[in-house]
Enzyme design. Structure first.
Site, short mmCIF file in Angstrom:
data_model
loop_
_atom_site.label_atom_id
_atom_site.label_comp_id
_atom_site.label_asym_id
_atom_site.label_seq_id
_atom_site.Cartn_x
_atom_site.Cartn_y
_atom_site.Cartn_z
N CYS A 129 36.89 65.29 0.78
CA CYS A 129 37.89 65.32 1.86
C CYS A 129 39.30 65.37 1.29
CB CYS A 129 37.72 64.10 2.75
SG CYS A 129 37.74 62.56 1.82
N GLU A 172 38.11 59.42 10.16
CA GLU A 172 38.53 60.03 8.89
C GLU A 172 37.96 61.43 8.92
OE1 GLU A 172 40.50 58.64 6.90
OE2 GLU A 172 40.37 56.56 7.55
P1 NAP Z 1 29.86 66.28 10.27
O1 NAP Z 1 28.96 67.43 10.47
O2 NAP Z 1 30.99 66.10 11.19
O3 NAP Z 1 28.93 64.99 10.25
C1 NAP Z 1 29.44 63.74 9.96
C2 NAP Z 1 28.50 62.67 10.44
O4 NAP Z 1 28.47 62.68 11.86
C3 NAP Z 1 27.05 62.84 9.98
O5 NAP Z 1 26.53 61.57 9.70
C4 NAP Z 1 26.38 63.43 11.21
O6 NAP Z 1 25.01 63.15 11.25
C5 NAP Z 1 27.11 62.67 12.29
N1 NAP Z 1 27.06 63.27 13.62
C6 NAP Z 1 27.19 64.57 13.95
N2 NAP Z 1 27.12 64.70 15.29
C7 NAP Z 1 26.92 63.46 15.79
C8 NAP Z 1 26.73 62.94 17.11
N3 NAP Z 1 26.78 63.73 18.17
N4 NAP Z 1 26.53 61.61 17.26
C9 NAP Z 1 26.50 60.79 16.19
N5 NAP Z 1 26.65 61.23 14.92
C10 NAP Z 1 26.88 62.54 14.73
O7 NAP Z 1 30.49 66.30 8.80
P2 NAP Z 1 29.75 66.53 7.42
O8 NAP Z 1 29.41 67.98 7.34
O9 NAP Z 1 28.71 65.51 7.16
O10 NAP Z 1 30.92 66.18 6.39
C11 NAP Z 1 31.85 67.11 5.93
C12 NAP Z 1 33.20 66.89 6.58
O11 NAP Z 1 33.60 65.54 6.43
C13 NAP Z 1 34.28 67.70 5.91
O12 NAP Z 1 34.97 68.37 6.91
C14 NAP Z 1 35.14 66.66 5.20
O13 NAP Z 1 36.50 67.02 5.08
C15 NAP Z 1 34.96 65.46 6.03
N6 NAP Z 1 35.18 64.25 5.24
C16 NAP Z 1 36.27 63.47 5.50
C17 NAP Z 1 36.48 62.31 4.75
C18 NAP Z 1 37.65 61.42 4.99
O14 NAP Z 1 37.67 60.32 4.46
N7 NAP Z 1 38.62 61.80 5.77
C19 NAP Z 1 35.57 61.94 3.76
C20 NAP Z 1 34.48 62.77 3.53
C21 NAP Z 1 34.29 63.91 4.29
P3 NAP Z 1 23.90 64.28 10.90
O15 NAP Z 1 24.08 64.62 9.48
O16 NAP Z 1 22.62 63.58 11.18
O17 NAP Z 1 24.19 65.43 11.81
#
Ligand code: NAP
Length: 516
Positions: free
Chosen positions: A295, A256
């Site tokens: 999102c 997602e």
């Molecule tokens: P993100 O930076 O991609 O991080 C998402 C998750 O992935 C966090 O828990 C992060 O942990 C983890 N992560 C990052 N690198 C990783 C790795 N190499 N191995 C394992 N886990 C890893 O996104 P975010 O900034 O938290 O969220 C914002 C984004 O999410 C926005 O772009 C939004 O559109 C999207 N979003 C989408 C939905 C949907 O349902 N489609 C819902 C909500 C949000 P850490 O925090 O520890 O780095």
């Protein structure tokens, strides 16, 4: 200073080094720290698979449903505490915090009641079956059985409670143990929910694990019966789905990701009509709710070219009512962005859009917040842009500015052209359409329905009950094609399919039919 703990192989794990700080977005003060250093991820997975998986698979859907209803109540009993924590940990207003916390308990409860309906059985059947040979002597049917692995859930920072609960509800009801990993910046709310789950004693041992901090080598240890469900940015999602071990072992990966959601006003909607009012209220809310960190927030607003001035004026009037500041200050309607890097990204994103579109409202810069120390806090006011032609502004269709930022895009009023514009986003979670003429919706669905995970069809007759396009309801599918990650969650019983193996059954009809 709070030190967040992980929960693995049935015990709490408190790290002693490797900490990442968590901040209060309104004051920038360090409020907690998280680390997963010292966790044996292999042992954590083995325990979840063997102890938690076996216990959950021994339960019927109805029993798992009761567990979910109990967990929903247990979390709800801590609602005020969680709302307050969310305001501090995420910088969101109390109203926005409710969206997350009540969304979590509501989704757990929904899947709980679905479990009750599915009843005292452990296997799902798909349809009545059909003759595969000349008669019933060779009969076929499809069934779904729980996968015998672990469901690893990696969530985004913006929904620390709902993100955890919506994924866990589906996996638990399907019969799979959960390892949840919240985004570190807002992990405190999830960590508290995790404590409530464990303290409730409602989930069998091993059914719930939680990693605060890095996942270490956990993902490379996943196998063919495990599942990875990820919510977050498209970049991270693509990195995770390319992990060689996941590809080699065909581990199902549900993504997602972010998406450039669209709203379209059809020419049939007259200024001052019920549908017009709904459109304006929805768009203003979908820009500002959770400070645009949703999102499903609307990033692109398609408006018939000859209506653009009236929409601009009316929308700006709505956005002007927003009061940005500390969620603890009186009258504030818009909290802070979650982290300093989110603020930097929003400012950069606005500068990039400003190079191709006119800024018609807001600053596109950090602002001081009401009730916050001047110069402190990651505050950002609603910002609206307007482009001359949607075809000339690729950045508007490509760059998700995760803040209260959106762009008005004129189009010729035809459903086909609106859908061509929507498609430039490469796939949305939701597209909201506002129209008072039936044929226009039909034309939109036929010409471009394939680019969206959900169509929200705003019209006069549904105004009274409309919940807004940003809500991911457990009854409806959540997920979208292409840029939105290509995943699918929720949608009632459909949401269980990620966690269950579908198996074709072929044999003598009586034998096939007697399988429960
Ligand atoms: P993100 O930076 O991609 O991080 C998402 C998750 O992935 C966090 O828990 C992060 O942990 C983890 N992560 C990052 N690198 C990783 C790795 N190499 N191995 C394992 N886990 C890893 O996104 P975010 O900034 O938290 O969220 C914002 C984004 O999410 C926005 O772009 C939004 O559109 C999207 N979003 C989408 C939905 C949907 O349902 N489609 C819902 C909500 C949000 P850490 O925090 O520890 O780095």
């Amino acid at each position: 200073m709070e030190t967040l703990r992980s929960h693995v192989h049935g015990a709490w794990h408190a790290a002693t080094d490797g900490f990442v700080p968590l901040h209060d977005p309104s004051t920038e003060a360090e409020i907690a720290r998280a680390s997963s250093v010292g966790i044996d991820f292999g042992a954590a997975l083995d325990h979840a698979r063997e102890v938690g998986g076996r216990a959950l698979r021994a339960m019927t859907f109805a029993e798992r449903g009761e567990m979910l209803i109990g967990l929903s109540k247990a979390i709800h009993a801590h609602r005020d505490e969680l709302l307050e924590l969310s305001m501090r940990d995420s910088g969101v207003t109390r109203k926005d915090a409710k969206f997350d916390i009540d969304g979590a308990t509501g989704t757990l409860s929904y899947y709980g009641y679905l479990g009750r309906e599915l009843g005292d059985r452990k296997i799902l059947f798909d349809g009545e079956g059909l003759a595969l040979g000349r008669s019933a002597k060779f009969w076929g049917r499809h069934a779904s059985v729980p996968r015998q692995g672990v469901a690893v859930h990696i969530n985004a920072f913006n929904f620390p409670a709902w993100g955890f609960a919506e994924k866990a509800a589906q996996a638990w009801l399907a019969g799979m143990p959960v390892v949840t990993k919240p985004a570190t910046s807002t992990a405190w709310v999830t960590a508290r929910c995790g404590e409530i789950v464990v303290e409730s004693g409602l989930a069998p041992e091993g059914a719930f694990s939680m990693i605060v901090g890095s996942t270490g080598d956990l993902l490379t240890r996943l196998g063919p019966q495990d599942v990875l469900a990820f919510t977050g940015s498209a970049d991270t999602g693509n990195r995770l789905r390319s992990i060689p071990e996941l590809i080699e072992r065909s581990v199902p990966v549900n993504i997602e990701a972010d998406s450039l959601n669209a709203t379209v006003l059809a020419p049939s909607v007259e200024e001052g009509s019920e549908t017009w009012g709904l459109f304006l209220r929805d768009v203003a809310r979908e820009i500002t709710q959770k400070s645009g960190q949703k999102c499903t927030a609307v990033r692109r607003i398609f408006v018939p070219r000859d209506r653009i001035a009236e929409v601009r004026e009316a929308l700006i009037e709505q956005l002007e009512g927003a009061v940005v500041g500390s969620p603890f200050a009186e009258g504030v309607t818009l909290g802070a962005l979650a982290t300093a890097s989110q603020l930097d990204d929003a400012v950069e994103g606005c500068a990039a859009i400003a190079a191709v579109a006119r800024r018609v409202h807001g600053t596109g810069e950090r602002v001081d917040g009401v009730g916050a120390e001047p110069g402190r806090g990651w505050f950002f006011g609603p910002t609206l842009f307007e482009a001359e032609d949607f075809r000339d502004v690729p950045i508007v269709h490509e760059r998700e500015v995760f803040a209260p930022v959106s762009t008005l895009l004129p189009y010729d009023g035809s459903a086909a052209e609106a859908m061509a514009g929507v498609a430039l986003g490469g796939g949305t979670l939701v597209t909201a359409l506002y129209n008072d003429e039936d044929a226009w919706f039909q034309a939109a669905l036929e010409s471009g329905g394939c680019w969206s995970g959900r169509f929200y069809l705003g019209s006069e007759k549904m105004v009274e009950q409309a919940l807004g396009s940003g809500l991911a309801l457990p009854q409806s599918l959540h997920g979208g094609p292409g840029r939105a990650g290509g995943g699918a969650e929720l949608g009632g019983e459909r949401g269980l399919s990620l966690y269950m193996q579908r198996i074709a059954l072929q044999g003598y009809r009586k034998v096939v039919d007697e399988l429960q």
